[in-house]
Design a protein around this motif. Sequence first.
Motif, PDB file in Angstrom:
ATOM      1  N   ALA A 141       0.825  -1.205   0.000  1.00 11.74           N
ATOM      2  CA  ALA A 141       0.000   0.000   0.000  1.00 11.74           C
ATOM      3  C   ALA A 141       0.861   1.257   0.000  1.00 11.74           C
ATOM      4  CB  ALA A 141      -0.905   0.012   1.224  1.00 11.74           C
ATOM      5  N   ASP A 142       0.281   2.369  -0.488  1.00  7.97           N
ATOM      6  CA  ASP A 142       0.957   3.658  -0.416  1.00  7.97           C
ATOM      7  C   ASP A 142       1.041   4.121   1.041  1.00  7.97           C
ATOM      8  OD1 ASP A 142       1.216   3.761  -3.152  1.00  7.97           O
ATOM      9  OD2 ASP A 142      -0.646   4.905  -3.438  1.00  7.97           O
ATOM     10  N   PHE A 143       2.061   4.935   1.319  1.00 10.06           N
ATOM     11  CA  PHE A 143       2.175   5.528   2.643  1.00 10.06           C
ATOM     12  C   PHE A 143       1.148   6.647   2.803  1.00 10.06           C
ATOM     13  CE2 PHE A 143       6.582   3.952   1.995  1.00 10.06           C
ATOM     14  CZ  PHE A 143       6.607   3.071   3.068  1.00 10.06           C
ATOM     15  N   SER A 144       0.614   6.778   4.004  1.00  9.37           N
ATOM     16  CA  SER A 144      -0.350   7.832   4.311  1.00  9.37           C
ATOM     17  C   SER A 144       0.296   8.832   5.269  1.00  9.37           C
ATOM     18  CB  SER A 144      -1.605   7.229   4.957  1.00  9.37           C
ATOM     19  OG  SER A 144      -2.508   8.238   5.329  1.00  9.37           O
ATOM     20  N   PHE A 145       0.210  10.101   4.931  1.00 10.61           N
ATOM     21  CA  PHE A 145       0.848  11.135   5.732  1.00 10.61           C
ATOM     22  C   PHE A 145      -0.196  12.014   6.412  1.00 10.61           C
ATOM     23  CE2 PHE A 145       3.975   9.896   2.623  1.00 10.61           C
ATOM     24  CZ  PHE A 145       5.160   9.878   3.348  1.00 10.61           C
ATOM     25  N   THR A 146       0.070  12.375   7.649  1.00 12.74           N
ATOM     26  CA  THR A 146      -0.812  13.285   8.387  1.00 12.74           C
ATOM     27  C   THR A 146       0.034  14.424   8.962  1.00 12.74           C
ATOM     28  OG1 THR A 146      -0.519  12.007  10.434  1.00 12.74           O
ATOM     29  CG2 THR A 146      -2.410  11.461   9.034  1.00 12.74           C
ATOM     30  N   THR A 147      -0.604  15.525   9.220  1.00 13.55           N
ATOM     31  CA  THR A 147       0.088  16.676   9.800  1.00 13.55           C
ATOM     32  C   THR A 147       0.290  16.441  11.293  1.00 13.55           C
ATOM     33  OG1 THR A 147      -0.946  18.161   8.199  1.00 13.55           O
ATOM     34  CG2 THR A 147       0.021  19.158  10.175  1.00 13.55           C
ATOM     35  N   PRO A 148       1.530  16.459  11.765  1.00 13.34           N
ATOM     36  CA  PRO A 148       1.769  16.218  13.192  1.00 13.34           C
ATOM     37  C   PRO A 148       1.317  17.403  14.038  1.00 13.34           C
ATOM     38  CG  PRO A 148       3.802  16.863  12.106  1.00 13.34           C
ATOM     39  CD  PRO A 148       2.777  16.728  11.023  1.00 13.34           C
ATOM     40  N   ALA A 149       1.068  17.138  15.307  1.00 15.01           N
ATOM     41  CA  ALA A 149       0.709  18.214  16.236  1.00 15.01           C
ATOM     42  C   ALA A 149       1.889  19.172  16.370  1.00 15.01           C
ATOM     43  CB  ALA A 149       0.347  17.622  17.591  1.00 15.01           C
ATOM     44  N   THR A 150       1.584  20.436  16.483  1.00 15.31           N
ATOM     45  CA  THR A 150       2.654  21.430  16.619  1.00 15.31           C
ATOM     46  C   THR A 150       3.191  21.447  18.041  1.00 15.31           C
ATOM     47  OG1 THR A 150       1.028  23.149  17.127  1.00 15.31           O
ATOM     48  CG2 THR A 150       1.663  22.876  14.815  1.00 15.31           C
ATOM     49  N   ARG A 151       4.445  21.794  18.138  1.00 15.84           N
ATOM     50  CA  ARG A 151       5.047  21.946  19.452  1.00 15.84           C
ATOM     51  C   ARG A 151       4.504  23.197  20.139  1.00 15.84           C
ATOM     52  NH1 ARG A 151       9.107  20.088  16.163  1.00 15.84           N
ATOM     53  NH2 ARG A 151       9.788  22.199  15.629  1.00 15.84           N
ATOM     54  N   THR A 152       4.557  23.197  21.470  1.00 15.93           N
ATOM     55  CA  THR A 152       4.090  24.340  22.253  1.00 15.93           C
ATOM     56  C   THR A 152       5.284  25.097  22.824  1.00 15.93           C
ATOM     57  OG1 THR A 152       2.074  23.153  22.874  1.00 15.93           O
ATOM     58  CG2 THR A 152       2.667  25.063  24.204  1.00 15.93           C
ATOM     59  N   ARG A 153       5.255  26.404  22.692  1.00 18.72           N
ATOM     60  CA  ARG A 153       6.328  27.241  23.201  1.00 18.72           C
ATOM     61  C   ARG A 153       5.927  27.771  24.581  1.00 18.72           C
ATOM     62  NH1 ARG A 153       9.380  31.380  19.134  1.00 18.72           N
ATOM     63  NH2 ARG A 153      10.965  32.219  20.562  1.00 18.72           N
ATOM     64  N   VAL A 154       6.782  27.550  25.566  1.00 16.90           N
ATOM     65  CA  VAL A 154       6.499  27.923  26.956  1.00 16.90           C
ATOM     66  C   VAL A 154       7.607  28.840  27.447  1.00 16.90           C
ATOM     67  CG1 VAL A 154       5.899  27.045  29.251  1.00 16.90           C
ATOM     68  CG2 VAL A 154       5.476  25.630  27.234  1.00 16.90           C
ATOM     69  N   ASN A 155       7.291  29.719  28.383  1.00 15.71           N
ATOM     70  CA  ASN A 155       8.319  30.629  28.881  1.00 15.71           C
ATOM     71  C   ASN A 155       8.133  30.939  30.354  1.00 15.71           C
ATOM     72  OD1 ASN A 155       6.632  33.137  29.239  1.00 15.71           O
ATOM     73  ND2 ASN A 155       6.356  32.857  27.032  1.00 15.71           N
TER      74      ASN A 155
END
Length: 299
Positions: free
Chosen positions: A66-80
């Motif tokens: 089968a073809d590979f399926s790609f999804t958008t990963p969760a974005t990282r969170t910037r903390v300070n």
Amino acid sequence: MSQSSAVITYDAIGNREDLTDIIANITRHETPLFSKLRKVSANATLHEWQTDSLSTGATNAQIEGADFSFTTPATRTRVNNNTQIFTKTAEVSRTQRKVSVAGVEDEMAYQLEKRMKEIATDIEAALITGTGNSGASGTARSLKGILSFMTTNVETGTGTASTEALTEDMYNDLLQTIWDAGGRPDMTLVNSFQKRQISSFSTSNTRYMDMDDSKKLTNSVAIYESDFGIQTIELDPFMTTSVVAVLQSDLWAIATLDGLHTTDVAKVGDADRMAIVGELTLEARNEAGSGQITQLTTS
């Protein structure tokens, strides 16, 4: 019988004073967070870092070829967190540094040692209860402490009262909540009253029982062995009385912009002046790996 002709201490005027060279300070200088958390460097007054998380386990079975399926990963969170400047000062007259003082070789050195312990307690209190402030002209920056950072895993007990006594079930419920969220807690921070509550737990704990030089038997819970790992119980005098904090200690660090150091201050009059200065903040690498129980009874 009266000794009317004897020379007695009440009438003598030349007896030397009895002053020992021991100076006893009653202080709350225990600082487990400041002492035990790892130290890292900060390079700006606004210290920033990123957090991320893994996806939860799911069925992963693919068709051959089968073809590979790609999804958008969760974005990282910037903390300070803001760095906070801590200072303590000492001023001693020239004459006081010259006279002979019981138990003290140099008054300035003694005062600086005392102030260093005091500034450590100020830092410990801020690391726990600080609420954070970005500061402005005329307003000091302040750091956010562990209790303000921990928002994901907060337990308030199982009853309906506004305050409840800490129980073993409540404690284990929080450990389970943290573990289910992905944390692996290993340190519990409590004040004196909540420490006694934990010491009264009936099961699954390790007690240290030692016979000291005075032949007194001491008994306290130093380690709690739970279903979710071994917890070290840290007694901290600056911990909020009504709260128990449970930490994954490697997810917290102290970021130092300028380490604690002494500096000379310009003389004003016939006295020497010095200051202890440092600037640091708390780094909460991922607060979801820790948690707290709030609204507990305190007596």
